[in-house]
Design a protein around this motif. Structure first.
Motif, PDB file in Angstrom:
ATOM      1  N   THR A 123       0.876  -1.077  -0.226  1.00 15.38           N
ATOM      2  CA  THR A 123      -0.210  -0.203   0.187  1.00 15.38           C
ATOM      3  C   THR A 123       1.135   1.151  -0.303  1.00 15.38           C
ATOM      4  O   THR A 123       1.872   1.508   0.060  1.00 15.38           O
ATOM      5  N   THR A 124      -0.441   2.490  -0.108  1.00 18.44           N
ATOM      6  CA  THR A 124       0.807   3.823  -0.173  1.00 18.44           C
ATOM      7  C   THR A 124       1.814   3.610   1.652  1.00 18.44           C
ATOM      8  O   THR A 124       2.980   4.253   1.539  1.00 18.44           O
ATOM      9  N   ASP A 126       4.978   1.441   1.463  1.00 17.36           N
ATOM     10  CA  ASP A 126       5.829   2.556   0.796  1.00 17.36           C
ATOM     11  C   ASP A 126       6.305   3.789   1.044  1.00 17.36           C
ATOM     12  O   ASP A 126       7.496   3.750   1.175  1.00 17.36           O
ATOM     13  N   LEU A 127       5.803   3.944   1.427  1.00 19.42           N
ATOM     14  CA  LEU A 127       5.884   5.206   2.297  1.00 19.42           C
ATOM     15  C   LEU A 127       6.271   5.205   3.727  1.00 19.42           C
ATOM     16  O   LEU A 127       7.629   5.893   3.669  1.00 19.42           O
ATOM     17  N   ALA A 136      -2.157   8.237   4.147  1.00 21.00           N
ATOM     18  CA  ALA A 136      -1.140   7.216   2.569  1.00 21.00           C
ATOM     19  C   ALA A 136      -2.044   6.538   2.917  1.00 21.00           C
ATOM     20  O   ALA A 136      -3.383   5.966   1.757  1.00 21.00           O
ATOM     21  N   ASP A 168      -5.292   6.045  -0.194  1.00 24.09           N
ATOM     22  CA  ASP A 168      -5.569   4.151  -0.393  1.00 24.09           C
ATOM     23  C   ASP A 168      -7.465   4.158  -0.787  1.00 24.09           C
ATOM     24  O   ASP A 168      -7.755   3.035  -1.677  1.00 24.09           O
ATOM     25  N   ALA A 221       8.247   0.053  -3.883  1.00 26.37           N
ATOM     26  CA  ALA A 221       8.079   1.664  -3.501  1.00 26.37           C
ATOM     27  C   ALA A 221       9.132   2.294  -4.002  1.00 26.37           C
ATOM     28  O   ALA A 221       9.561   3.598  -3.717  1.00 26.37           O
ATOM     29  N   ARG A 274       9.036   3.658  -7.198  1.00 26.99           N
ATOM     30  CA  ARG A 274       7.685   5.011  -7.113  1.00 26.99           C
ATOM     31  C   ARG A 274       8.618   6.473  -6.693  1.00 26.99           C
ATOM     32  O   ARG A 274       8.061   7.642  -7.005  1.00 26.99           O
ATOM     33  N   GLU A 324       6.576   9.859  -7.732  1.00 24.42           N
ATOM     34  CA  GLU A 324       5.044   9.576  -8.061  1.00 24.42           C
ATOM     35  C   GLU A 324       4.367  10.949  -6.790  1.00 24.42           C
ATOM     36  O   GLU A 324       4.632  10.238  -5.822  1.00 24.42           O
ATOM     37  N   VAL A 337       1.387  11.685  -4.777  1.00 25.48           N
ATOM     38  CA  VAL A 337       1.332  11.496  -4.144  1.00 25.48           C
ATOM     39  C   VAL A 337       1.893  10.515  -3.090  1.00 25.48           C
ATOM     40  O   VAL A 337       2.174  11.503  -1.712  1.00 25.48           O
ATOM     41  N   LEU A 338       3.232   9.655  -3.152  1.00 22.29           N
ATOM     42  CA  LEU A 338       3.987   9.802  -2.374  1.00 22.29           C
ATOM     43  C   LEU A 338       4.943  10.440  -2.130  1.00 22.29           C
ATOM     44  O   LEU A 338       5.517  10.958  -0.875  1.00 22.29           O
TER      45      LEU A 338
END
Length: 201
Positions: free
Chosen positions: A2-3, A6-7, A33, A37, A131, A134, A139, A141-142
């Protein structure tokens, strides 16, 4: 992945030069985040600054499922900022545990002595590579969420590439919450310093 996951991985691999990312800051950004999602999965919509539950899609991530289960289901619905503070409590620790259990993180000792403290670092997995990809692609959002916790430079005047108004509202709320947390930290530091000076005086 998920975001939020990844964060978390990005926060380990790209810490701020001057200090590590604060756990409180990161927890707020992780909650943001998750909300983004949930927006992407059509589990929620945003009406002004309120989180309105949508359908009940199948979420294949345990923590994201927990986030959906904690939504306020009756009006007046929860404000985005209130959600960040409520859901964000100790959220970074929950993500660290989940990523360790999933084999995405490993512990290693820092320092040369065998009794040095344990630190975690990402494992070379498809999730970590996703991750990183991205992040390298910046990317939007990230990148916007990472900037909220000081990764990748200061916040730009406008978040690039965030065409969706709901996502933009969430990112803005994350930045505001992190700034509020920093203000609380600074106030406590000043108060503690004043108290110490009083005792020395």
């Amino acid at each position: 992945m998920t975001t939020a996951k990844d964060l978390f991985i990005i926060s380990l691999g790209h810490p701020r030069p001057e200090l590590a990312v604060g756990q409180g800051d990161l927890s707020l950004a992780l909650a943001g985040a998750e909300l983004i999602d949930l927006l992407g999965a059509a589990a929620v919509t945003v009406d002004d600054d309120r989180i309105v539950p949508g359908g009940a899609p199948t979420l294949d991530d345990r923590l994201l499922g927990e986030a959906a289960a904690r939504l306020t289901l009756e009006p007046p619905y929860e404000r985005i900022e209130d959600w960040l503070w409520r859901r964000g409590r100790d959220l970074s620790a929950a993500y660290q545990t989940a990523l360790e259990e999933g084999g995405e993180l490993t512990r290693k000792r820092s320092g040369r002595l065998s009794f040095g403290s344990n630190v975690v670092e990402p494992v070379d997995t498809p999730g970590r590579r996703r991750a990183d990809a991205r992040w390298e692609a910046q990317e939007p959002v990230l990148a916007a969420l990472a900037s909220a916790v000081g990764i990748g430079g200061d916040r730009p005047e406008e978040e690039p590439g965030l065409a969706d108004e709901s996502v933009t509202a969430v990112v803005a709320a994350v930045h505001d919450a992190v700034m509020e947390l920093e203000a609380v930290r600074q106030r406590r530091t000043i108060e503690n310093s004043a108290f110490a000076n009083l005792w020395r005086g």
